[in-house]
Design an enzyme around this catalytic site. Sequence first.
Site, mmCIF file in Angstrom:
data_model
loop_
_atom_site.group_PDB
_atom_site.id
_atom_site.type_symbol
_atom_site.label_atom_id
_atom_site.label_comp_id
_atom_site.label_asym_id
_atom_site.label_seq_id
_atom_site.Cartn_x
_atom_site.Cartn_y
_atom_site.Cartn_z
ATOM 1 N N GLU A 65 13.026 -8.082 47.456
ATOM 2 C CA GLU A 65 12.337 -8.621 45.877
ATOM 3 C C GLU A 65 13.338 -9.460 45.424
ATOM 4 O OE1 GLU A 65 12.211 -6.048 41.635
ATOM 5 O OE2 GLU A 65 13.612 -5.408 43.139
ATOM 6 N N LYS B 207 4.363 -6.445 41.070
ATOM 7 C CA LYS B 207 4.994 -5.137 40.348
ATOM 8 C C LYS B 207 4.176 -4.505 39.441
ATOM 9 C CE LYS B 207 9.330 -2.860 39.587
ATOM 10 N NZ LYS B 207 10.789 -2.956 39.125
ATOM 11 N N CYS C 121 10.589 -2.137 44.272
ATOM 12 C CA CYS C 121 12.071 -1.757 43.623
ATOM 13 C C CYS C 121 11.728 -0.227 43.411
ATOM 14 C CB CYS C 121 12.479 -2.244 42.545
ATOM 15 S SG CYS C 121 13.849 -1.950 41.711
#
Length: 529
Positions: free
Chosen positions: A292, A354, A404
């Site tokens: 990420e 995300k 994440c």
Amino acid sequence: MQHSKNAHKEYRWIVAIIALFSGAATSLSLAPLHLLPLSFGHAAILVLVANSTSVRLAAWRAWLWAFGYHISGLHWIANAMLVNPKEDAWLIPFANIGLPAILAVYAAVAGGLAKHLFKCGWQLWIGLSATYASAEWVRGHALSGFPWNLPSATVDGWLPLLQSASVIGSYGLSLLVLLVTMLPVIWIDRKTSIQQRILITAASCLLLILIIGWGALRLATIPKLTDPKGVVPGVVVKIVQGNVPQRDKWNPLLKSKHIKRYLSMSKQRRKDSIRAPGLVCNYMPTVVVWPETAVTYLMNDKSNLMRELFLSVPHKGNLIFGAPYIAQTDNKYRLYNRIFALDSQANVVWTFDKTHLVPFGEYTPLSGKLAISRMVRSKLDFTPGIGPLTMNLQGAPPVSLLVCYEAIFPGKTVDPKRRPSWLLNVTNDAWFGRWSGPYQHLAISRLRAIEQRLPMIRVANTGISAVIDAAGRIVTSISMGITASIDTPLPTALAKPMFSITGDIPFFIMVLSLLLVGNCWRFQPAEEH
């Protein structure tokens, strides 16, 4: 009379301290210590609630236990505030005390409800297990949700038991853990007869043995990477752990240096790459994955950086990397935490944004009313994407991305309309420090692979990067603070499990059944009570 009041006050203080420390001790069963016997510290909640003289006192004691559990299990959060200590250190008390205090409210409600609805003895045992597990489900969904360190995480070291998550999910496994770890309390309860104790214990142990036996059998029959049936033919994934410290990550003077590091580590056949089991001799990576925000330049539709990055793309394969992306729509700028897939012609095959953003990290709730800035320094809040989605690749089967902490949410990892062949978790855990946070994140992520019966490739900036098969076995990994890469075959996916079809329905059935059984005395004639 005064002496009696002082003694009673002193007793309550002692109980409060015991509640706090028993909760904190239970958290030691979590990663990385995995002190499994301490998982039985959940029994302390039942003792505290059972010996409370009122609903209010039961709720207070349950809150104290959960506060101790969370303040110990989430102590690593302070590391995020120490990346920019001059600006954020003042937030440490609010994060390390305030967040556990809020999370403990769910346990308080569960304890108070159990005391109100259930009698003592075995009814309270199953009643508190059901209300506490239900409160944990709410904790994972209310507001933005934060299902970190569920009771199921306390048995992470027991892989055969974890297999049941593919049927009942993490919340169902949490309920099972609570029932088992609270079970010893009925042996010190005077209102539960010897016959009831023996019957309940025997039935519970038999059920537990059957579940563990089934899990062990499943593990024995699932092929490993050394078995040709355990890997996807022709697919080799290169995991790149750049190990860029968070304090240096966004330094404008170091961004180019970090890119060069990733490019160098992505070379097709590096001698220092870790080779996972099952690789053939003359292999070539087909997919290269960076973590990420590995690229910290702000990307847009006119970025020329793709020409430089495509040097790392395998022939007829893909490079997957994360970078911040800014777009302008309707005269407004929007910022995304974006994942890019690049082909060998420097074309962007697809992007994924995300979806589940971190409160106070990537956006500020009630930003107009709270004078608190985000941990990620930017003028804009990040905009959520639409997920989960299944994405196609040239060098590998379809994949579902988890950016994440999106990997901590049970049942929100795959597109129900199009099942992928593997899960990819790209993350930057440098925020978490080097103690328990990254290990807990890995343990929680592994449960997503078990729930869906899908392999997971996990790529973390500073660690812990790992290859996890569909049974939750960690095939190989890169430890914290290590700069390294892994070349690995892709483990095969397994048949679609029950949890992937039913979701949390089995969990709700379990909870409802326990609530009815625990309240069966209410349906008896008054003379039989």
